[in-house]
Design a protein around this motif. Structure first.
Motif, short mmCIF file in Angstrom:
data_model
loop_
_atom_site.label_atom_id
_atom_site.label_comp_id
_atom_site.label_asym_id
_atom_site.label_seq_id
_atom_site.Cartn_x
_atom_site.Cartn_y
_atom_site.Cartn_z
N ARG A 16 0.75 -1.24 0.09
CA ARG A 16 -0.13 0.10 0.04
C ARG A 16 0.83 1.10 0.15
O ARG A 16 0.36 2.18 -0.51
CB ARG A 16 -1.02 0.04 1.39
N ARG A 17 2.09 1.22 0.68
CA ARG A 17 2.83 2.60 0.57
C ARG A 17 3.42 2.72 -0.79
O ARG A 17 3.83 3.81 -1.12
CB ARG A 17 4.08 2.29 1.62
N SER A 18 3.69 1.60 -1.49
CA SER A 18 4.25 1.76 -3.14
C SER A 18 3.51 2.38 -3.83
O SER A 18 4.01 2.64 -4.81
CB SER A 18 4.59 0.35 -3.23
N VAL A 19 2.14 2.41 -3.70
CA VAL A 19 1.10 2.94 -4.77
C VAL A 19 0.48 4.45 -4.16
O VAL A 19 -0.25 5.08 -5.02
CB VAL A 19 -0.32 2.00 -4.98
N ILE A 75 -4.00 3.82 9.13
CA ILE A 75 -5.36 3.64 8.21
C ILE A 75 -4.98 5.24 7.68
O ILE A 75 -5.32 5.15 6.62
CB ILE A 75 -6.51 3.76 9.35
N GLY A 76 -5.01 6.28 8.67
CA GLY A 76 -5.05 7.72 7.93
C GLY A 76 -3.68 7.76 7.03
O GLY A 76 -3.78 8.50 6.03
N ALA A 77 -2.50 7.38 7.42
CA ALA A 77 -1.27 7.59 6.73
C ALA A 77 -1.27 6.85 5.19
O ALA A 77 -0.62 7.33 4.57
CB ALA A 77 0.07 6.99 7.67
N LEU A 78 -2.03 5.70 5.31
CA LEU A 78 -1.92 5.20 4.01
C LEU A 78 -3.24 5.32 3.35
O LEU A 78 -3.47 4.65 2.35
CB LEU A 78 -1.99 3.32 4.15
#
Length: 290
Positions: A16-19, A75-78
């Motif tokens: 999820r971080r990568s997108v 949840i907010g960060a991603l």
């Protein structure tokens, strides 16, 4: 047990971080090219209100059970939606000593579904294997048979890879991600993933995106040899106390041409009375979507 043989929480966070791009989460856009796609670990940690070292432990699989407060920050960060947030909580709170889910449908539920003579319906398990289908569901698609899998039907090599497939295939994969136990790497799940990878090389890329989505009124189009094109909405309802079974129903808009076609199929199904398909799995084709 861990699906894919790796820590599923760590895998999800990395995917999820990568997108995400900085602008997706309110950070200033970078004017210089980044070495790798997506947010940096330090940026996710800052947005989540945790230390970069602790977030690194999460992504490396050295920390398995973050607190509720940490999960809220992630949840907010991603920028996770409701389905993604629910999946994150499942990853961080694995069930201990979970019994094997039943592969049969209760008699009371069979009676309820069979009575829905005007709505095609089926019951699926966590892996989206069909374990019951009512007569109208069998009329709607030859693929709706006990033992068939909704995602396998979507990746049938005989289906055209057209614009409709490009829309429905990622959605079916996201439904599978949301439905299965994320800590399940048992033989049935491993076999399903291997089969899907063999059916279409594009499956792996969709699976590794770690997107999760529960069906909620998604459109599904069927090409029926007797009545033509039918446009329906796929609705699912989780069945408590069944180990993850879900009831899926294909609903036509009231008064629409598709509603008239479903009524025609209902009349045809009534000429072949039965309790629905609960028998031996059969390999069939057909156009469908999860």
């Amino acid at each position: 047990m861990r699906m894919d043989g790796v820590n599923p929480l760590a895998q999800f966070l990395r995917a999820r971080r990568s997108v995400l791009e900085p602008g997706d989460v309110g950070l200033p856009r970078s004017h210089s090219p980044r070495r790798v796609a997506g947010l940096r670990r330090e940026e996710v940690a800052m947005l989540a209100g945790i230390s970069a070292d602790y977030y690194l432990k999460l992504e490396q699989g050295r920390e398995h059970n973050p607190s509720t407060a940490v999960l809220a920050g992630l949840i907010g960060a991603l920028a996770l939606d409701a389905d993604g947030a629910a999946h994150l909580h499942r990853l961080a709170r694995p069930a201990v000593g979970r019994a094997a889910p039943p592969e049969t449908v209760s008699e009371s539920l069979v009676g309820l579904i069979t009575s829905m003579a005007s709505i095609p319906a089926h019951v699926v398990n966590r892996r989206l294997d069909i374990i019951y289908v009512n007569p109208l569901g069998q009329m709607l698609s030859p693929g709706f048979r006990v033992g068939n899998n909704l995602v396998k039907l979507t990746f049938d090599p005989g289906l055209p890879r057209d614009a409709y497939w490009r829309l429905t295939a990622p959605r079916a994969v996201a439904y599978l991600r949301a439905s299965v136990d994320p800590h399940d790497d048992g033989p049935a799940m491993a076999s399903l993933l291997n089969d899907l990878r063999a059916m279409d090389p594009e499956f792996e890329g969709m699976w590794q995106r770690h997107e999760t989505r529960m069906p909620g009124g998604h459109p599904s189009t069927f090409q029926h040899p007797e009545v033509g094109s039918i446009e329906l909405r796929y609705q699912t309802f989780n069945l408590p106390g069944t180990g993850g079974q879900a009831l899926g129903m294909y609903v036509a808009a009231p008064g629409s041409p598709s509603a008239e076609k479903i009524q025609m199929l209902s009349l045809l199904a009534a000429q072949r009375p039965g309790e629905g398909d609960r028998g031996t799995p059969r390999k069939t084709g057909g156009t469908t979507s999860a």
